[in-house]
Design an enzyme around this catalytic site. Sequence first.
Site, short mmCIF file in Angstrom:
data_model
loop_
_atom_site.label_atom_id
_atom_site.label_comp_id
_atom_site.label_asym_id
_atom_site.label_seq_id
_atom_site.Cartn_x
_atom_site.Cartn_y
_atom_site.Cartn_z
CG PHE A 40 7.84 79.01 11.00
CD1 PHE A 40 7.75 76.76 11.34
CD2 PHE A 40 8.75 79.30 10.45
CE1 PHE A 40 8.80 76.38 10.39
CE2 PHE A 40 8.98 78.12 8.98
CZ PHE A 40 9.13 76.80 9.34
CD GLU A 41 11.73 80.33 14.53
OE1 GLU A 41 11.53 80.81 15.01
OE2 GLU A 41 12.26 79.10 14.42
N GLY A 42 7.65 83.95 14.66
CA GLY A 42 7.31 85.32 14.06
C GLY A 42 6.39 85.37 12.94
NE ARG A 74 11.48 86.53 14.99
CZ ARG A 74 10.76 87.08 15.54
NH1 ARG A 74 11.44 88.29 15.97
NH2 ARG A 74 9.57 87.01 16.80
#
Length: 596
Positions: A406-408, A268
């Site tokens: 993406f990455e949560g 992140r």
Amino acid sequence: MSENQTKQPKIVGGGFVIDNPDLDRILTPEDFTEEHRMIGETVRGFIEGEVVPQDEHIEKLDYELTVDLLRKAGELGLLGADVPEEFGGVGLDKVSSTIINESLAKGSSFALSFGAHVGIGTLPIVLFGTTEQKQKYLPDLATGAKIAAYCLTEPTSGSDAMSAKTTARLTDDGEYYILNGSKLYITNAGFADIFIVYAKIDGEHFTAFIVEKEMEGFTLGPEEKKMGIKGSSTRPLFFEDVKVPKENLLGEIGKGHRIAFNILNIGRYKLAAGTVGAAKESIELSAKYANTRKQFETPISNFPLMRKKLAEMNITSFVMESMVYRTAGLLDEAMQDIDYSSNDAGAQAAAAVSEYAIECSINKVYASEGLDFIADEGVQIYGGYGYIQEYKIERIYRDSRINRIFEGTNEINRLLIPGTLVKKAMKGQIALLQKAQSLQGELLQLVPGQTFEGTLEQEAHYLDMSKKIFLLAGGLAVQKFGTKLEKEQEALANLADMMIDIYALESALLRTRKQIARTSEEKAVSMIEMTQVFAYEAFQRIEALAKETLASVESGDMLRMQMSVLKKLTRTNPVDTVALKRSIAARVVNNERYTV
């Protein structure tokens, strides 16, 4: 970080909502060493000389070309920045690897292929692998002889990673794990050799494995046709009775979440670093175009509304940059003493990274949305030309959209930010509840109608009041909902946005004050003006968020009482942001680039 700083007490992750850090504990881009600057120049030279000329071919998904460029990056030591020297890397500090990520941004899709390899692909082995696994895999990953990919998402499990259906079963002889299942949207899948795969042993114990491309039963699906980042490989994976040697189990059985979530935390903040580079490129493209494009017989850069856009783009980039390198400094200090050769390196890494999970999520949310705003405004400045693929701003606009997913997803990260803070408070790791309880006494001592004469004194006051507003709203939300707070997603998102603006404002304010102390107010005028604008506008947002949150928590006389308290906290003097933005824009237009 200096030797003196490492001896000081650790800065508590999330503690910024109640504490005021010292200037010397905050890393800023102005603190870069000569080595840091040389690393940035090396990466930019590589991107300009090797990657940009091949951009059209990369966008057509040329696997061979991308791998060749990754190996050239490996020859420069760029793939091994986060790999310790004893395992074939160069072992740079986290600030250096952040600079690399930012400087790669002009490489568009290649930057994503690079980032997936060195970050979420390689770091699980660096941080959680056994000595044998590190010796076997890291030297090749550091040079690009082997390329890595990270495999977490499944067709039915995106944000809910722990509901994965891929299974692993130990063979009767205890020598292999048999993997069955599938993964989706895997970056670098088309040309990767090493895959970090998550599966549930016996359908229960979420665990990570190192899977090699050649293992029988492992196959790839077709390339996805994507909106943006078209030059990166994104394919599904399928596992049909894949035999994975038992020594390829990564970390501990049932502890795969510790690897997955901490690797995502690093991913992140690295994502945020990449967006800083893309934001700066967008500003440069937009400013140059605005100076050359004429309407009504004058460059559009002369029009106040165009200048307003450029000023706001520059301010957003300044805040993004300030946050990203502040966070890089925190991670650098936390991770510098990890002994990667020890048996408990994974535990050390997990503790160091998870400490700043809140800050990593904040970076991801603010920077991904910041770049979307900047790219969108860039397209608007270009007008119709911005919608044409011939112009790079169109690509940046399309490529940037994935960052919020993406990455949560940003929604998940917004729930994690205050949720993690409350969990830390419940464990006694941060004095949040005590601070919230003492707030009433502090409110009685507030002096109304204050005047501020010193530079940035009013902005420091906004920051102080913002923290009190967060404690007021957050404290009431915890009292009202208790253990059910996690279901009140609107309130959590509001609290998250308050925390994001607080961290952003504090990062910009501290950076500017540090620059004033280093040089002078005259030489820091650009930073001062950007901080003044951001502080005023962030304070207005925080007030609005608090009102909405209080209205969802209280009603009747109690609500009126809390609103009167909020009013006491939000007294402000008007700021002429129009004049400030005109001043900021003038520098951007004159310099034709991001300007601090």
